[in-house]
Design a protein around this motif. Structure first.
Motif, PDB file in Angstrom:
ATOM      1  N   GLY A  95      34.446  40.657  50.178  1.00 27.70           N
ATOM      2  CA  GLY A  95      33.049  39.527  50.289  1.00 27.70           C
ATOM      3  C   GLY A  95      33.783  38.088  50.072  1.00 27.70           C
ATOM      4  O   GLY A  95      34.853  37.902  50.317  1.00 27.70           O
ATOM      5  N   THR A  96      32.882  37.076  49.903  1.00 30.74           N
ATOM      6  CA  THR A  96      33.312  35.678  49.900  1.00 30.74           C
ATOM      7  C   THR A  96      32.956  34.983  48.504  1.00 30.74           C
ATOM      8  O   THR A  96      32.022  35.649  47.644  1.00 30.74           O
ATOM      9  CB  THR A  96      32.432  35.093  50.822  1.00 30.74           C
ATOM     10  N   LEU A  97      33.406  33.866  48.280  1.00 29.71           N
ATOM     11  CA  LEU A  97      32.967  33.417  46.998  1.00 29.71           C
ATOM     12  C   LEU A  97      31.619  32.788  46.781  1.00 29.71           C
ATOM     13  O   LEU A  97      31.036  33.010  45.798  1.00 29.71           O
ATOM     14  CB  LEU A  97      33.854  31.876  46.733  1.00 29.71           C
ATOM     15  N   ALA A  98      31.009  32.782  48.080  1.00 33.03           N
ATOM     16  CA  ALA A  98      29.609  32.322  48.198  1.00 33.03           C
ATOM     17  C   ALA A  98      28.569  33.506  47.282  1.00 33.03           C
ATOM     18  O   ALA A  98      27.737  33.223  46.501  1.00 33.03           O
ATOM     19  CB  ALA A  98      29.079  31.972  49.570  1.00 33.03           C
ATOM     20  N   GLU A  99      29.120  34.553  47.944  1.00 30.78           N
ATOM     21  CA  GLU A  99      28.434  35.788  47.388  1.00 30.78           C
ATOM     22  C   GLU A  99      28.822  36.241  46.013  1.00 30.78           C
ATOM     23  O   GLU A  99      27.809  36.614  45.105  1.00 30.78           O
ATOM     24  CB  GLU A  99      28.901  36.914  48.012  1.00 30.78           C
ATOM     25  N   LEU A 100      29.835  35.865  45.589  1.00 25.25           N
ATOM     26  CA  LEU A 100      30.163  35.937  44.108  1.00 25.25           C
ATOM     27  C   LEU A 100      29.480  35.066  43.199  1.00 25.25           C
ATOM     28  O   LEU A 100      29.042  35.388  42.282  1.00 25.25           O
ATOM     29  CB  LEU A 100      31.680  35.576  43.742  1.00 25.25           C
ATOM     30  N   LEU A 101      29.246  33.777  43.773  1.00 28.45           N
ATOM     31  CA  LEU A 101      28.434  32.471  43.143  1.00 28.45           C
ATOM     32  C   LEU A 101      27.001  33.001  42.978  1.00 28.45           C
ATOM     33  O   LEU A 101      26.308  32.561  41.815  1.00 28.45           O
ATOM     34  CB  LEU A 101      28.580  31.416  43.597  1.00 28.45           C
ATOM     35  N   ARG A 102      26.412  33.877  43.872  1.00 33.45           N
ATOM     36  CA  ARG A 102      25.339  34.285  43.784  1.00 33.45           C
ATOM     37  C   ARG A 102      24.843  35.444  42.705  1.00 33.45           C
ATOM     38  O   ARG A 102      23.913  35.655  42.104  1.00 33.45           O
ATOM     39  CB  ARG A 102      24.709  34.884  45.068  1.00 33.45           C
ATOM     40  N   ARG A 103      26.197  36.121  42.504  1.00 33.47           N
ATOM     41  CA  ARG A 103      25.997  37.265  41.547  1.00 33.47           C
ATOM     42  C   ARG A 103      26.369  36.869  39.880  1.00 33.47           C
ATOM     43  O   ARG A 103      26.155  37.096  38.690  1.00 33.47           O
ATOM     44  CB  ARG A 103      27.001  38.291  41.770  1.00 33.47           C
ATOM     45  N   ARG A 104      27.335  35.837  39.953  1.00 29.63           N
ATOM     46  CA  ARG A 104      27.793  35.246  38.625  1.00 29.63           C
ATOM     47  C   ARG A 104      27.270  33.885  38.134  1.00 29.63           C
ATOM     48  O   ARG A 104      27.239  32.962  39.026  1.00 29.63           O
ATOM     49  CB  ARG A 104      29.289  35.185  38.730  1.00 29.63           C
ATOM     50  N   ARG A 105      27.101  33.711  36.838  1.00 27.57           N
ATOM     51  CA  ARG A 105      26.603  32.475  36.540  1.00 27.57           C
ATOM     52  C   ARG A 105      27.549  31.983  35.349  1.00 27.57           C
ATOM     53  O   ARG A 105      27.458  30.966  34.860  1.00 27.57           O
ATOM     54  CB  ARG A 105      25.168  32.669  35.709  1.00 27.57           C
TER      55      ARG A 105
ATOM     56  N   GLY B 135      39.321  21.853  57.280  1.00 26.27           N
ATOM     57  CA  GLY B 135      38.280  21.019  57.578  1.00 26.27           C
ATOM     58  C   GLY B 135      36.964  21.528  57.449  1.00 26.27           C
ATOM     59  O   GLY B 135      36.029  20.786  57.592  1.00 26.27           O
ATOM     60  N   ALA B 136      36.790  22.578  57.012  1.00 27.17           N
ATOM     61  CA  ALA B 136      35.443  23.397  56.492  1.00 27.17           C
ATOM     62  C   ALA B 136      35.601  24.258  54.980  1.00 27.17           C
ATOM     63  O   ALA B 136      34.988  25.094  55.110  1.00 27.17           O
ATOM     64  CB  ALA B 136      34.907  24.031  57.431  1.00 27.17           C
ATOM     65  N   LEU B 137      36.211  23.727  54.138  1.00 25.79           N
ATOM     66  CA  LEU B 137      36.576  24.626  52.959  1.00 25.79           C
ATOM     67  C   LEU B 137      34.917  24.392  52.444  1.00 25.79           C
ATOM     68  O   LEU B 137      34.401  23.368  51.949  1.00 25.79           O
ATOM     69  CB  LEU B 137      37.415  23.829  52.009  1.00 25.79           C
ATOM     70  N   ALA B 138      34.538  25.648  52.061  1.00 25.62           N
ATOM     71  CA  ALA B 138      33.427  25.714  51.163  1.00 25.62           C
ATOM     72  C   ALA B 138      33.203  27.197  50.735  1.00 25.62           C
ATOM     73  O   ALA B 138      34.000  28.123  51.102  1.00 25.62           O
ATOM     74  CB  ALA B 138      32.162  25.490  52.087  1.00 25.62           C
ATOM     75  N   PRO B 139      32.195  27.543  49.591  1.00 30.09           N
ATOM     76  CA  PRO B 139      32.500  28.820  49.106  1.00 30.09           C
ATOM     77  C   PRO B 139      32.262  29.992  50.085  1.00 30.09           C
ATOM     78  O   PRO B 139      32.985  31.040  50.012  1.00 30.09           O
ATOM     79  CB  PRO B 139      31.387  28.683  48.035  1.00 30.09           C
ATOM     80  N   GLU B 140      31.705  29.768  51.006  1.00 30.73           N
ATOM     81  CA  GLU B 140      31.300  30.870  52.119  1.00 30.73           C
ATOM     82  C   GLU B 140      32.640  30.849  52.782  1.00 30.73           C
ATOM     83  O   GLU B 140      32.823  31.782  53.937  1.00 30.73           O
ATOM     84  CB  GLU B 140      30.333  30.549  53.082  1.00 30.73           C
ATOM     85  N   HIS B 141      33.656  30.086  52.942  1.00 31.55           N
ATOM     86  CA  HIS B 141      34.770  30.060  53.783  1.00 31.55           C
ATOM     87  C   HIS B 141      35.777  30.549  53.018  1.00 31.55           C
ATOM     88  O   HIS B 141      37.181  30.283  53.127  1.00 31.55           O
ATOM     89  CB  HIS B 141      35.040  28.905  54.455  1.00 31.55           C
ATOM     90  N   ILE B 142      35.805  31.132  51.404  1.00 30.35           N
ATOM     91  CA  ILE B 142      36.719  31.615  50.695  1.00 30.35           C
ATOM     92  C   ILE B 142      36.557  33.032  50.457  1.00 30.35           C
ATOM     93  O   ILE B 142      35.604  33.415  50.015  1.00 30.35           O
ATOM     94  CB  ILE B 142      36.823  30.833  49.305  1.00 30.35           C
ATOM     95  N   GLY B 143      37.268  33.952  51.359  1.00 30.19           N
ATOM     96  CA  GLY B 143      37.050  35.491  51.200  1.00 30.19           C
ATOM     97  C   GLY B 143      37.920  36.050  50.024  1.00 30.19           C
ATOM     98  O   GLY B 143      38.820  35.268  49.605  1.00 30.19           O
ATOM     99  N   PHE B 144      37.761  37.384  49.762  1.00 27.50           N
ATOM    100  CA  PHE B 144      38.536  38.009  48.947  1.00 27.50           C
ATOM    101  C   PHE B 144      39.112  39.384  49.679  1.00 27.50           C
ATOM    102  O   PHE B 144      38.453  39.935  50.157  1.00 27.50           O
ATOM    103  CB  PHE B 144      37.870  38.298  47.429  1.00 27.50           C
ATOM    104  N   GLY B 145      40.546  39.513  49.450  1.00 32.28           N
ATOM    105  CA  GLY B 145      41.064  40.666  49.919  1.00 32.28           C
ATOM    106  C   GLY B 145      40.781  41.832  49.091  1.00 32.28           C
ATOM    107  O   GLY B 145      40.173  41.539  48.122  1.00 32.28           O
ATOM    108  N   ALA B 146      41.494  42.961  49.548  1.00 38.33           N
ATOM    109  CA  ALA B 146      41.213  44.312  48.952  1.00 38.33           C
ATOM    110  C   ALA B 146      41.751  44.212  47.387  1.00 38.33           C
ATOM    111  O   ALA B 146      41.060  44.889  46.453  1.00 38.33           O
ATOM    112  CB  ALA B 146      42.150  45.480  49.722  1.00 38.33           C
ATOM    113  N   ARG B 147      42.597  43.358  47.141  1.00 39.79           N
ATOM    114  CA  ARG B 147      43.136  43.168  45.484  1.00 39.79           C
ATOM    115  C   ARG B 147      42.473  42.074  44.906  1.00 39.79           C
ATOM    116  O   ARG B 147      42.879  41.693  43.866  1.00 39.79           O
ATOM    117  CB  ARG B 147      44.532  42.956  45.500  1.00 39.79           C
ATOM    118  N   GLY B 148      41.374  41.461  45.537  1.00 40.50           N
ATOM    119  CA  GLY B 148      40.792  40.342  44.987  1.00 40.50           C
ATOM    120  C   GLY B 148      41.109  38.802  45.014  1.00 40.50           C
ATOM    121  O   GLY B 148      40.960  37.882  44.525  1.00 40.50           O
TER     122      GLY B 148
END
Length: 267
Positions: free
Chosen positions: A132-142, A171-184
């Motif tokens: 998934g992405t950091l944006a998704e993680l931020l929606r789950r974690r506070r 040029g477009a760094l944002a939470p939705e543009h940071i993904g996580f590989g299989a090992r995190g």
């Protein structure tokens, strides 16, 4: 005679008023047109040899799809169409190829694929970020502990420093543009605004690159956002870190970030 009289007085068969008939006919035509329109936007069965299984996103100029190939497995297909489709695909591929390495999504292939209308479309075949992405993680974690924050931020910042040295800006760094590989492990995705420039340039040249400026602003914003979610027990150290970064010159940002992050908490 009675039977003939009854037939003469029997009312004619009921018919629909013309307005009702017109409305029903119009509704049928609209349903048929709607079904035709839906059929027109259905993705072709395959794109560059991959069977399309899901649409992640769609824009006026393309789509991001999930595709499957029996031999290559699952991949992300970034499809562009329009007048600049091929040129934009080649530009993004050049940035990914030059920036290839740890924490950069892997480019598997570059191709063209005809649309249903026969138009050539540019296609990037990319590794899928299974975590998934950091944006998704931020929606789950506070909240994050200090070690988690450093593990998220340090690889991204080090990778951007490497990219800028190599002559590439994301040029477009944002939470939705940071993904996580299989090992995190974090990976930079979403390279649509990336640019390539001369490698190993002096700061006086680099600071004029809009993509470099955008990356630096985005790093400041990302560090601030993640640090705001750090465990309150680490607040004093966090506040000192943020104060040091706030007064940091742009050219020193990445180096200082790496140093103070590991002082804050070893990853």
């Amino acid at each position: 005679q009675l039977r003939r009289a009854q037939e003469r007085t029997r009312p004619p068969p009921a018919t629909e008023p013309s307005s009702v008939h017109d409305r029903r006919a119009g509704g049928a035509r609209r349903r048929a047109a709607s079904q035709t329109a839906v059929m027109a936007v259905v993705e072709p069965e395959t794109v560059s040899g991959y069977r399309v299984t899901r649409t992640i996103a769609r824009t006026a100029h393309g789509a991001v799809l999930i595709g499957h190939d029996p031999e290559a497995g699952v991949a992300v297909l970034k499809v562009r169409h329009g007048a600049e489709a091929i040129a934009d695909t080649v530009r993004e591929a050049a940035a990914l190829q030059r920036g290839a390495g740890a924490h950069v999504v892997r480019l598997r292939d570059v191709a063209t694929s005809p649309s249903a209308e026969g138009e050539d479309r540019g296609v990037l075949v990319l590794e899928r970020c299974e975590g998934g992405t950091l944006a998704e993680l931020l929606r789950r974690r506070r909240q994050f502990d200090a070690g988690e924050a450093v593990t998220l931020l340090a690889p991204v910042i080090a990778t951007l420093a490497r990219l800028h040295d190599s002559g590439v800006a994301h040029g477009a760094l944002a939470p939705e543009h940071i993904g996580f590989g299989a090992r995190g492990e974090p990976q930079l995705i979403g390279w649509g605004r990336s640019v390539v420039f001369e490698a190993n340039t002096a700061e006086v040249v680099r600071e004029r690159e809009p993509g470099v400026q955008a990356d630096r602003r985005a790093v400041r914003a990302l560090v601030s956002r993640i640090m705001a979610l750090v465990d309150p027990g680490a607040a004093p150290a966090r506040d000192r870190l943020c104060a040091r970064l706030e007064g940091c010159a742009d050219e020193d940002l990445f180096e200082l970030c790496e140093r103070v992050l590991f002082e804050f908490a070893p990853a």
